[in-house]
Enzyme design. Sequence first.
Site, PDB file in Angstrom:
ATOM      1  N   ASN A 119       0.971  -1.655  -0.338  1.00 60.41           N
ATOM      2  CA  ASN A 119       0.195   0.048  -0.052  1.00 60.41           C
ATOM      3  C   ASN A 119       0.649   1.236  -0.072  1.00 60.41           C
ATOM      4  O   ASN A 119       1.673   1.155   0.305  1.00 60.41           O
ATOM      5  CB  ASN A 119      -0.698  -0.222   1.040  1.00 60.41           C
ATOM      6  CG  ASN A 119      -1.852  -1.210   1.547  1.00 60.41           C
ATOM      7  OD1 ASN A 119      -2.610  -1.595   0.135  1.00 60.41           O
ATOM      8  ND2 ASN A 119      -2.729  -1.847   2.532  1.00 60.41           N
ATOM      9  N   ASP A 121      -0.347   4.099   0.962  1.00 60.64           N
ATOM     10  CA  ASP A 121      -1.144   5.011   1.708  1.00 60.64           C
ATOM     11  C   ASP A 121      -0.814   5.620   2.695  1.00 60.64           C
ATOM     12  O   ASP A 121      -1.606   6.442   4.021  1.00 60.64           O
ATOM     13  CB  ASP A 121      -3.006   4.650   1.987  1.00 60.64           C
ATOM     14  CG  ASP A 121      -2.493   2.667   2.868  1.00 60.64           C
ATOM     15  OD1 ASP A 121      -1.613   3.263   3.547  1.00 60.64           O
ATOM     16  OD2 ASP A 121      -3.614   2.136   2.838  1.00 60.64           O
ATOM     17  N   HIS A 136       5.982   0.013  -2.354  1.00 59.89           N
ATOM     18  CA  HIS A 136       5.352   0.657  -4.103  1.00 59.89           C
ATOM     19  C   HIS A 136       5.574   1.952  -3.669  1.00 59.89           C
ATOM     20  O   HIS A 136       5.440   3.082  -4.835  1.00 59.89           O
ATOM     21  CB  HIS A 136       4.170  -0.029  -4.532  1.00 59.89           C
ATOM     22  CG  HIS A 136       3.986  -1.177  -4.736  1.00 59.89           C
ATOM     23  ND1 HIS A 136       2.519  -2.240  -4.585  1.00 59.89           N
ATOM     24  CD2 HIS A 136       4.882  -2.636  -5.691  1.00 59.89           C
ATOM     25  CE1 HIS A 136       3.130  -3.377  -5.465  1.00 59.89           C
ATOM     26  NE2 HIS A 136       3.826  -3.900  -5.968  1.00 59.89           N
ATOM     27  N   CYS A 209      11.074  19.962 -12.530  1.00 62.17           N
ATOM     28  CA  CYS A 209      11.813  20.019 -11.061  1.00 62.17           C
ATOM     29  C   CYS A 209      12.813  20.474 -10.969  1.00 62.17           C
ATOM     30  O   CYS A 209      13.150  21.836 -12.310  1.00 62.17           O
ATOM     31  CB  CYS A 209      13.143  18.681 -11.469  1.00 62.17           C
ATOM     32  SG  CYS A 209      14.367  18.478 -10.472  1.00 62.17           S
ATOM     33  N   GLY A 249      -4.669  -9.152   3.222  1.00 62.63           N
ATOM     34  CA  GLY A 249      -5.742  -7.921   2.285  1.00 62.63           C
ATOM     35  C   GLY A 249      -4.745  -7.999   0.900  1.00 62.63           C
ATOM     36  O   GLY A 249      -4.760  -7.379   0.875  1.00 62.63           O
ATOM     37  N   SER A 250      -4.247  -9.590   0.473  1.00 59.92           N
ATOM     38  CA  SER A 250      -3.366  -8.886  -0.581  1.00 59.92           C
ATOM     39  C   SER A 250      -4.110 -10.308  -1.509  1.00 59.92           C
ATOM     40  O   SER A 250      -4.590 -11.841  -0.838  1.00 59.92           O
ATOM     41  CB  SER A 250      -2.372  -9.566  -0.360  1.00 59.92           C
ATOM     42  OG  SER A 250      -1.783  -9.101  -1.909  1.00 59.92           O
TER      43      SER A 250
END
Length: 304
Positions: A119, A121, A136, A209, A249-250
Amino acid sequence: MARNLCFVPAFKTCTEKDLELLQNFIDKSKKLAVITGAGISTESGLPDYRSKDVGLYSRSGYRPMNYTEFLRHYSSRQRYWARSFLGWNYVHNRQPNISHLTLTDWQRSGKLGTIVTQNVDRLHHKAGTESVLELHGNLYNVKCIQCDYRISRILFQTILAEMNDDLLNDESIRTRLEEGRNIYNRTIRPDGDIDIIDDFVYSFRFPMCRRCDGILKPDIVFFGDNVQQQLVEQIHQQLNECDSLIVFGSSLKVFSIFRFILHAIQCEKPLAIVNIGPTRADTLQGNILKIDSKISDVITKIQI
């Protein structure tokens, strides 16, 4: 404590036998490793991708931004940043749920060694968990793809707001954004992307940038991108130091996470999976405990 069931798929009731088996699994372990996926954050109001009926793929056929597309096309970057800009506050305001908080307790008790999450988040961090390996990346940083320049997403939001002040104060656009807010919130994605009106997208401005004029992107692994080999090796090392592995949860569909499952099985580590619906590991041979139920209904009944 967050609790939001609108993105939780239909689930089976966890049986006493399942709980007994998982409790025995954990009691036998001296140092657990945990892998978490989007399913652990659904009760915080964030959808997953693949769950039946409520997952984004099943509801809309949506596919996340592709890395090559983001790099090649200005219009793709414009669309991503415009939609992500408006979706940010929703994601940023999500709070950890009881499952995140319980894992923090497990870690503080000494039972849990490491957490690897798919996740972006940062809800594990908000729950007070330490030593979280983000496979990730995360949405809370923005980086240049050409140099090592980085900026916090919160500050980046301020820059985007200043660059698009005229859009945000355009009465026509603002009215239509406000009218569609409830619709947009229903289309929020785990990566913060959200559906918005085309006029806003096509007029949206975003910076390059400040150091090298390179392309800025969120510090997440887009589809088609690769996880850094150094991080892969670090995760392998951390998992090797643990004697058993639990997945919460995957569906394990993407190979970036599935490789660690294969490695655990090869090393003959006990493996448990708590997930609503099928996973990629369901047909594997080995010492695997599978519980098809809602995470919070399971994790809160385990004694550490």
